[in-house]
Scaffold this active site. Structure first.
Site, PDB file in Angstrom:
ATOM      1  N   LEU A 152     -15.084  -0.547  -9.138  1.00 34.93           N
ATOM      2  CA  LEU A 152     -15.060   0.031  -7.798  1.00 34.93           C
ATOM      3  C   LEU A 152     -15.726   1.397  -7.744  1.00 34.93           C
ATOM      4  CD1 LEU A 152     -14.262  -0.065  -4.848  1.00 34.93           C
ATOM      5  CD2 LEU A 152     -11.980   0.749  -5.489  1.00 34.93           C
ATOM      6  N   ASP A 173     -10.862  13.482 -18.371  1.00 35.66           N
ATOM      7  CA  ASP A 173      -9.564  12.898 -18.717  1.00 35.66           C
ATOM      8  C   ASP A 173      -8.582  13.350 -17.639  1.00 35.66           C
ATOM      9  OD1 ASP A 173      -7.097  12.141 -19.668  1.00 35.66           O
ATOM     10  OD2 ASP A 173      -7.368  12.967 -21.676  1.00 35.66           O
ATOM     11  N   ILE A 174      -8.232  12.440 -16.728  1.00 27.29           N
ATOM     12  CA  ILE A 174      -7.403  12.851 -15.591  1.00 27.29           C
ATOM     13  C   ILE A 174      -5.973  13.209 -15.992  1.00 27.29           C
ATOM     14  CG2 ILE A 174      -8.778  11.528 -13.932  1.00 27.29           C
ATOM     15  CD1 ILE A 174      -6.431   9.495 -13.828  1.00 27.29           C
ATOM     16  N   THR A 209      -5.334  -0.260 -15.704  1.00 29.29           N
ATOM     17  CA  THR A 209      -5.207  -1.558 -15.027  1.00 29.29           C
ATOM     18  C   THR A 209      -4.938  -2.743 -15.972  1.00 29.29           C
ATOM     19  OG1 THR A 209      -7.610  -1.849 -15.094  1.00 29.29           O
ATOM     20  CG2 THR A 209      -6.679  -0.858 -13.096  1.00 29.29           C
ATOM     21  N   THR A 243      -2.538  -1.241  -5.077  1.00 25.32           N
ATOM     22  CA  THR A 243      -2.615  -2.640  -5.488  1.00 25.32           C
ATOM     23  C   THR A 243      -1.557  -3.519  -4.828  1.00 25.32           C
ATOM     24  OG1 THR A 243      -2.305  -4.085  -7.444  1.00 25.32           O
ATOM     25  CG2 THR A 243      -1.212  -1.966  -7.488  1.00 25.32           C
ATOM     26  N   ASP A 244      -1.849  -4.806  -4.768  1.00 21.81           N
ATOM     27  CA  ASP A 244      -0.859  -5.793  -4.320  1.00 21.81           C
ATOM     28  C   ASP A 244       0.350  -5.841  -5.246  1.00 21.81           C
ATOM     29  OD1 ASP A 244      -2.964  -6.891  -6.096  1.00 21.81           O
ATOM     30  OD2 ASP A 244      -1.753  -8.708  -6.076  1.00 21.81           O
ATOM     31  N   TYR A 247       3.024  -1.950 -14.569  1.00 21.07           N
ATOM     32  CA  TYR A 247       1.782  -1.497 -13.922  1.00 21.07           C
ATOM     33  C   TYR A 247       2.018  -1.253 -12.432  1.00 21.07           C
ATOM     34  CZ  TYR A 247      -2.578  -2.185 -11.333  1.00 21.07           C
ATOM     35  OH  TYR A 247      -3.603  -2.064 -10.433  1.00 21.07           O
ATOM     36  N   LYS A 260       1.802   2.290 -10.173  1.00 22.57           N
ATOM     37  CA  LYS A 260       0.936   2.439  -8.999  1.00 22.57           C
ATOM     38  C   LYS A 260       1.763   2.833  -7.768  1.00 22.57           C
ATOM     39  CE  LYS A 260      -2.890   1.977  -8.744  1.00 22.57           C
ATOM     40  NZ  LYS A 260      -3.947   2.999  -8.913  1.00 22.57           N
ATOM     41  N   TRP A 296      -7.294  -8.566  -6.624  1.00 21.00           N
ATOM     42  CA  TRP A 296      -8.242  -9.536  -7.198  1.00 21.00           C
ATOM     43  C   TRP A 296      -9.694  -9.037  -7.128  1.00 21.00           C
ATOM     44  CZ3 TRP A 296      -6.638 -15.241  -5.810  1.00 21.00           C
ATOM     45  CH2 TRP A 296      -5.252 -15.402  -6.012  1.00 21.00           C
TER      46      TRP A 296
END
Length: 287
Positions: A12, A36-37, A62, A101-102, A125, A129, A150
Site C-alpha cells: 500500500l 524504525d517507527i 501484518t 483492518t477487518d 494482530y 490494530k 484482503w
C-alpha cells in the site's frame, strides 16, 4: 501539501507514494530501512525535519500467524510505533491517516460490519490494530481511520501472486470457502486515500473494492481471468488450521464513504483484471 508515508516498502505505501506524486504533492515515503517507527526519537526527528501536513501510516506488523508468538514486536510496531507517529503529527498540527483492518472485528454473522460497530478482535494482530485505533482517537482530532481487507498490490506478496505461483506446478488446489470478505487493490485504495487526506471529513471509514467473495471463489476468478486450468476445491476453515484464528465474516459496510461524498472503489473483479494486466507488464519489463 507535504505528506509523509510510512510503509513505503509494502504494497500500500508504495502505491500511495506514487499516487501522491501523480497529484503533484510533496511526498516522502519511508520504509523500514529509512525509519524504525518503534524508535520515538527517530520518529520525532524525521517529522520535525520533513514538516509534513499529513502522515499516511501504512507501516504495520501484518504477519498474522507469527504475531501470536512474536507479541512484543507486534505490539511495539502496531501500537507504540503508531503512538509515536500520532504524537509527532499532533505536535505539527498535521492530519493523520491510520490504516486498520477487518481483523478488529470478531467476524461472526453474515451482515457487513458498520464503521461504528463494536470492535472485538479474536487474534493478537487484530488486537494490536484495534489498540492502534484507540491510540489515534485518544491522541489527535484530525484523524482518518481506514479499515481495509484482503489487500493485493504490485509491490510485495499476496494471495493472487501465491495462486499464480501454485498454478505453475498444481492443477488442483484446496482453498478455504467459508471466510467471506472483499479483496482490496492498493492502486484503487491509494487513489481514495490521497483524496481523503486532502479533505477535512475526519473519522472512521471502511474502504475495500466493491462486492463480497470467499477465498475459494476469489481463487477461481483469478484462474479464470489468468487463463489457468486449475480445479479449486472449497474447504472449511477447520480443514485448514492456522496459528491465528481468522474472522469468517470480513464483510465491511462502506456506508460512511458514500455518506461523505467519496466515490466507492470499483468491483473486486474489475480490480483483479486490471491488476493481472499490471502484473504482466511488470513481468515483461523485467525480462
Amino acid at each position: 501539501m507535504k505528506i509523509l508515508v510510512t510503509g513505503y516498502s509494502g504494497q500500500l505505501g508504495y502505491d500511495v507514494v506514487r499516487e501522491c506524486e501523480i497529484h503533484g504533492l510533496d511526498v516522502k515515503g519511508v520504509g523500514r530501512n529509512e525509519l524504525d517507527i518503534t524508535e520515538k526519537e527517530a520518529v520525532f526527528s524525521l517529522v520535525d525535519s520533513f514538516k509534513p501536513d499529513a502522515i499516511i501510516h501504512c507501516a504495520a506488523y501484518t504477519a498474522v500467524d507469527k504475531a501470536e508468538d512474536d507479541r512484543e514486536n507486534c505490539w511495539n510496531v502496531n501500537v507504540e510505533g503508531t503512538k509515536y507517529l500520532v504524537e509527532a503529527a499532533k505536535k505539527r498540527n498535521a492530519k493523520f491517516v491510520y490504516i486498520s483492518t477487518d481483523y478488529v472485528f470478531e467476524g461472526k454473522g453474515e451482515m457487513p460490519f458498520n464503521e461504528d460497530d463494536q470492535a472485538n478482535p479474536i487474534g493478537y494482530y487484530g488486537l494490536t490494530k484495534y489498540e492502534g485505533e484507540k491510540a489515534v482517537q485518544s491522541l489527535i482530532e484530525k484523524y482518518f481511520i481506514v479499515r481495509i481487507s484482503w489487500v493485493f498490490g504490485i509491490n510485495g506478496n499476496n494471495f493472487i501472486k501465491t495462486m499464480l505461483r501454485l498454478s505453475e506446478t498444481r492443477n488442483e488446489l484446496n482453498v478455504v470457502g467459508d471466510q467471506i470478505g472483499s479483496p482490496t487493490y492498493t492502486f484503487d485504495l491509494a487513489k481514495l486515500l490521497v483524496v481523503l487526506v486532502q479533505s477535512d471529513k475526519y473519522g472512521i471509514y471502511h474502504a475495500t473494492n466493491e462486492g463480497f467473495t470467499s477465498w475459494s471463489e476469489f481463487a477461481k476468478e483469478i484462474f479464470k481471468q489468468a487463463g489457468k486450468d486449475v480445479l479449486v476445491h472449497s474447504i472449511s476453515t477447520e480443514d485448514y488450521p492456522t496459528r491465528a484464528v481468522r474472522p469468517k465474516n470480513s464483510r465491511l459496510s462502506k456506508q460512511k464513504l458514500v455518506e461523505n461524498g467519496f466515490k466507492p472503489l470499483p468491483s473486486w473483479q474489475d480490480a483483479l483484471s486490471r491488476y493481472l494486466v499490471q502484473l504482466n507488464q511488470e513481468v515483461k519489463s523485467g525480462e
